[in-house]
Write a protein that holds these residues in place. Structure first.
Motif, PDB file in Angstrom:
ATOM      1  N   HIS A  11       0.811  -1.223   0.000  1.00  0.00           N
ATOM      2  CA  HIS A  11       0.000   0.000   0.000  1.00  0.00           C
ATOM      3  C   HIS A  11       0.842   1.270   0.000  1.00  0.00           C
ATOM      4  N   ALA A  12       2.049   1.201   0.504  1.00  0.00           N
ATOM      5  CA  ALA A  12       2.945   2.355   0.373  1.00  0.00           C
ATOM      6  C   ALA A  12       3.316   2.507  -1.094  1.00  0.00           C
ATOM      7  N   ASP A  35       1.572   1.600  -3.657  1.00  0.00           N
ATOM      8  CA  ASP A  35       0.402   2.042  -4.435  1.00  0.00           C
ATOM      9  C   ASP A  35       0.224   3.560  -4.427  1.00  0.00           C
ATOM     10  N   VAL A  36       0.689   4.219  -3.369  1.00  0.00           N
ATOM     11  CA  VAL A  36       0.443   5.665  -3.245  1.00  0.00           C
ATOM     12  C   VAL A  36       1.061   6.412  -4.417  1.00  0.00           C
ATOM     13  N   ASP A  37       2.272   6.020  -4.789  1.00  0.00           N
ATOM     14  CA  ASP A  37       2.930   6.675  -5.927  1.00  0.00           C
ATOM     15  C   ASP A  37       4.110   5.800  -6.352  1.00  0.00           C
ATOM     16  N   ARG A  40      -4.769   5.983  12.358  1.00  0.00           N
ATOM     17  CA  ARG A  40      -3.963   6.228  11.154  1.00  0.00           C
ATOM     18  C   ARG A  40      -2.650   5.442  11.203  1.00  0.00           C
ATOM     19  N   SER A  51      -2.093  -2.045   5.812  1.00  0.00           N
ATOM     20  CA  SER A  51      -2.433  -1.231   4.633  1.00  0.00           C
ATOM     21  C   SER A  51      -2.492   0.249   5.003  1.00  0.00           C
ATOM     22  N   ARG A 104      -0.005   3.286   3.509  1.00  0.00           N
ATOM     23  CA  ARG A 104      -0.526   4.475   2.801  1.00  0.00           C
ATOM     24  C   ARG A 104      -0.095   5.757   3.516  1.00  0.00           C
ATOM     25  N   ASN A 105      -0.318   5.799   4.829  1.00  0.00           N
ATOM     26  CA  ASN A 105      -0.032   7.039   5.558  1.00  0.00           C
ATOM     27  C   ASN A 105       1.463   7.333   5.630  1.00  0.00           C
ATOM     28  N   VAL A 146       2.437   8.843   2.236  1.00  0.00           N
ATOM     29  CA  VAL A 146       1.971  10.234   2.105  1.00  0.00           C
ATOM     30  C   VAL A 146       2.843  11.148   2.970  1.00  0.00           C
TER      31      VAL A 146
END
Ligand SMILES: Cc1cc2nc3c(=O)[nH]c(=O)nc-3n(C[C@H](O)[C@H](O)[C@H](O)COP(=O)(O)OP(=O)(O)OC[C@H]3O[C@@H](n4cnc5c(N)ncnc54)[C@H](O)[C@@H]3O)c2cc1C
Length: 592
Positions: free
Chosen positions: A66-67, A69-71, A533, A577, A581-582, A585
Motif C-alpha cells: 500500500h505504500a 500504491d500511493v505513488d 492512522r 495497509s 498508505r499514511n 503520504v
C-alpha cells in the motif's frame, strides 16, 4: 545515540547536507519472483528510502504494497531479519475474520461487541470499528489482487456468528495452510513491484531520531534505521554485533516487527506469570519493536496480557525446546479428546474456550517434572514405547536434564496469597487422543507430518497407547467406552460437551493416535500505542511521533486483555495497509 536537529528544510536537503550515510554493504532488488534472498553487491551505498518497513509478516508486506500504491516514485524498503519472509503470520491456521455485507446476521457493531467482550472491555472500540469496517475491503483484495481463495467460513470461539474465513482444502482433501498461503501470495505481488525492495537477514537495531522543529518544538522525529546484516546460511541466524551494517535514512519508518512471545527477558518483565511456558511462536518474536520505540517515548499498553494456547505439542524426543508446534483447535474440533496423565481420564469439554481449557489443564494435568520422574516406572513393562521414558532418555543423554529441571522447578499449586492472574503457570502435560476417523477428517497428510516430527504417535492398539502414556489399560478402555456412550446422550456429558465429532469411533478403535500437549505462549495482546492512522503515539503528549508508524502484533489496542481467534490476521491486513498508505503520504510531504 544519533540525535540531529532538523531545521525547516526538506528531508532530502537535510539528508544531503547533514547526514553522512555509511553503507559498507547493501543489497539490490531480488532478481526474480519467488526468491526474496536479495543479491548482495558490496560497496554500493543505499543512501535513503522513502519508507522503511521493519518486518515482513502480513503487517509488513501489506504495508509495502500500500505504500507502493500511493505513488510509483515512493521507494519502499522492507528489512527482515530472517532468511525467509512471513514471520508468525505464515503459521496461522484457524482463520481471518471478515464482516461480510451479504451476511445479514453480522454487522460492524456486532463484531465490535464480540471483540470488546472477549477483550474484557479493555480494547479500543475505535480501532475495532476501523478494522471491522475495512475487513471486507481487505478480504476482497486478498481474493482479487492476491488470488487467495478465502471462502470457507467457520465460527470460532467467542464469535456470535460465523465470520472466520479459511481456504478450502484441495480437491483430494489436503488442507491448504492459511497463513503460509496468504504470505506466499502477497510476497509474489510485493516482489513484482518495481519500487519495493525486500532485504532479508537484516536486523534493525537502532532507530535514528532528530529534534523536529518543523512540527513542534522539542518533538523527536524518526528519520531512519541501522540494521545488521547476517549470512544467508541458517534458517534463523540473527546477525551478531560484529556483522556488517546498513545505515539507512528515510522520512517514514513502519514498525511491523511482531510480538514478544519468544523473548524470555520481556516476558519476565511484563508477564512473569507465564515466562516458563514454551511458545508456538518462532524464535524471531523477540519484541524488538518495543525496545526500538523506547527512545521515542512511545506509549505501551496491555503488555501483561499474553495469550496462552491450551495445546502446544511437546515433540519427542526433545521436550525442552522453547518453541513448540501448535496443536490446532481443529484437532479437537475433529474429535480429539484430552486425557489426564494422573487419572487416565477426560477432564474437560475439549471444545471449551482457550482460557477455560488451560485452567482445567493446570488442575488436571501433570507437572512435567513429575511426568518425567513417575510415569516411567508405571509403564516399565514396555519402557521402550513409553513417551516419558523416551523424553527422559533423550534429556539425560544430551545433558539437558539438569537445566530442564532447573527451569521448571516451580510450584504446581496455583493458590495462596498471590492474585490469581500473577501466579506462575507451571508446565503441565496432558495427552491428546485421536482415532483414525478423527485423523482422516482432520487430514491424514498433516497428521503424518506431525508424526514425522515427533508430535503425534500412532499405536496399533489402545493397549499399546495406554502403556506409552503410562496409564492403566482398563481405565483407558472404560473412559473411551463412556465417551462413546455420552455422545448419544441428549444432554451432553459431565463437562458440558454437547458436540461429539466421531465419538463412536472411540468405543472400538484399534489404532490410536496420541500427542503430548501443554499450554503454550501464543500471542502478545499488548504493544505500542497507536491511533487509527497507524501513527505511534508519544506517551506524554498522546501526539503521533513524526515519521513513526506501527501495525500488527507489535501494537496494542485491538485485543485488550484477550484476543478473539482470527482477529490478528485481520488487524495485520487492515492496519498494515493503513500504515503503508499514511507513511508514504507523510514521506512525500516531508521530501518536498
Ligand atoms: C501457530 C500460530 C497460529 C496462528 N493462527 C492464527 C490464525 O489462524 N488467525 C489469526 O488471526 N492469527 C493467528 N495467529 C497470530 C498471527 O499469525 C500473528 O500474530 C500475526 O500474523 C502477526 O503478524 P505481524 O506481521 O505483526 O508479525 P509477524 O508475522 O510475526 O512478522 C514480524 C516479522 O518481523 C521480523 N522482525 C522482528 N524484529 C525485527 C528486526 N529488529 N529487524 C528486522 N526484522 C524483524 C520477524 O523476523 C518477523 O518476520 C497465529 C499465530 C501462531 C504463532
Amino acid at each position: 545515540m544519533l540525535t540531529l536537529r532538523l531545521l525547516p528544510l526538506s528531508f532530502g536537503t537535510v539528508v544531503a547536507l547533514v547526514l553522512a550515510v555509511t553503507v559498507r554493504r547493501t543489497m539490490e532488488r531480488a532478481p526474480s519472483a519467488g526468491d526474496e534472498h536479495s543479491r548482495r553487491t558490496p560497496h554500493v551505498a543505499v543512501k535513503r528510502a522513502d519508507v522503511v518497513i521493519i518486518g515482513s509478516g502480513l503487517a509488513g508486506l501489506m504495508a509495502a504494497v500500500h505504500a507502493s500504491d500511493v505513488d510509483p516514485s515512493v521507494r519502499v524498503l522492507v528489512l527482515e531479519q530472517n532468511a525467509q519472509v512471513g514471520g508468525n503470520s505464515a503459521k496461522a491456521t484457524s482463520g481471518m475474520n471478515v464482516v461480510r455485507s451479504v451476511n445479514g446476521s453480522d454487522s460492524v457493531l456486532r463484531f465490535v461487541e464480540d471483540a470488546m467482550a472477549a477483550s474484557h472491555h479493555a480494547a479500543d472500540p475505535k480501532l475495532l470499528e476501523i478494522m471491522a469496517q475495512q475487513s471486507e475491503q481487505v478480504w476482497d483484495e486478498l481474493q482479487t489482487r492476491f488470488g487467495v481463495e478465502l471462502t470457507d467460513v467457520t465460527q470460532l470461539g467467542g464469535h456470535s456468528v460465523p465470520r472466520s474465513f479459511r481456504i478450502p482444502p484441495k480437491a483430494d482433501g489436503t488442507p491448504r495452510p492459511l497463513g503460509w498461503t496468504i504470505i506466499a501470495a502477497v510476497k509474489r505481488i510485493v516482489l513484482a513491484l518495481p519500487n519495493v525492495q525486500v532485504v532479508t537477514l537484516a536486523r534493525v537495531t537502532v532507530l535514528f531520531e532528530c529534534n523536529d522543529e518543523t512540527l513542534r518544538s522539542g518533538a523527536l522525529a524518526c528519520i531512519g534505521v541501522r540494521a545488521q546484516l547476517g549470512s544467508p546460511s541458517a534458517e534463523f541466524s540473527a546477525p551478531d554485533a560484529s556483522s556488517e551494517e546498513l545505515v539507512l535514512y528515510a522520512p517514514a519508518v513502519i514498525l511491523a516487527s511482531g510480538g514478544f512471545c519468544a523473548s524470555r527477558a520481556l516476558l519476565a518483565k511484563y508477564a512473569p506469570q507465564v515466562q516458563h511456558l514454551p511458545t508456538t511462536n518462532g524464535a524471531w518474536a523477540r519484541g524488538d519493536g518495543l525496545v526500538l520505540a523506547e527512545r521515542f517515548h512511545v506509549g505501551v499498553r496491555d503488555l501483561n496480557a499474553v495469550q496462552v494456547h491450551p495445546t502446544g505439542f511437546l515433540s519427542l524426543p526433545d521436550i525442552s525446546k522453547d518453541s513448540v508446534l501448535l496443536a490446532p483447535e481443529a484437532l479437537r474440533g475433529t474429535g480429539g479428546i484430552l486425557l489426564s496423565p494422573r487419572s487416565g481420564r477426560r477432564f474437560a469439554n475439549e471444545l471449551a474456550p482457550r482460557d477455560v481449557l488451560t485452567n482445567l489443564e493446570l488442575q488436571h494435568g501433570m507437572h512435567v517434572l513429575e511426568w518425567l520422574d513417575t510415569v516411567i516406572p508405571k509403564s516399565s513393562t514396555s519402557s521402550a514405547a513409553s513417551l516419558a521414558a523416551r523424553a527422559h532418555a533423550f534429556l539425560t543423554e544430551s545433558g539437558k536434564l539438569d537445566a530442564f529441571r532447573e527451569s521448571h522447578v516451580i510450584s504446581d499449586l496455583r493458590g495462596g496469597e498471590t492474585p490469581e492472574n500473577l501466579q506462575p503457570y507451571p508446565m503441565v502435560v496432558t495427552y491428546l487422543l485421536m482415532t483414525p476417523e478423527c485423523v482422516d477428517h482432520f487430514g491424514l497428510g498433516a497428521a503424518l507430518f506431525y508424526e514425522k516430527v515427533g508430535a503425534l504417535h500412532s499405536f496399533e492398539s489402545a493397549s499399546d497407547a495406554a502403556a506409552a502414556m503410562g496409564i492403566s489399560e482398563a481405565v483407558l478402555q472404560e473412559e473411551l467406552t463412556r465417551y462413546a456412550s455420552d455422545a448419544s446422550s441428549a444432554t451432553g456429558d459431565r463437562f458440558g460437551k454437547t458436540v461429539f465429532p466421531h465419538a463412536h469411533s472411540f468405543a472400538d478403535s484399534q489404532r490410536v493416535w496420541v500427542g503430548l500437549v501443554t499450554p503454550s505462549l501464543h500471542y502478545s495482546m499488548g504493544g505500542l500505542t497507536v491511533n487509527g492512522r497507524a501513527e505511534l503515539l508519544d506517551m506524554r503528549s498522546q501526539d503521533p511521533v513524526p515519521g513513526l508508524f506501527g501495525a500488527g502484533e507489535v501494537t496494542g489496542g485491538v485485543h485488550g486483555q484477550n484476543r478473539l481467534g482470527g482477529n490478528a490476521l485481520l488487524e495485520c491486513a487492515v492496519f498494515g495497509s493503513i500504515a503503508g498508505r499514511n507513511a508514504a503520504v507523510f514521506s512525500i510531504r516531508r521530501g518536498n
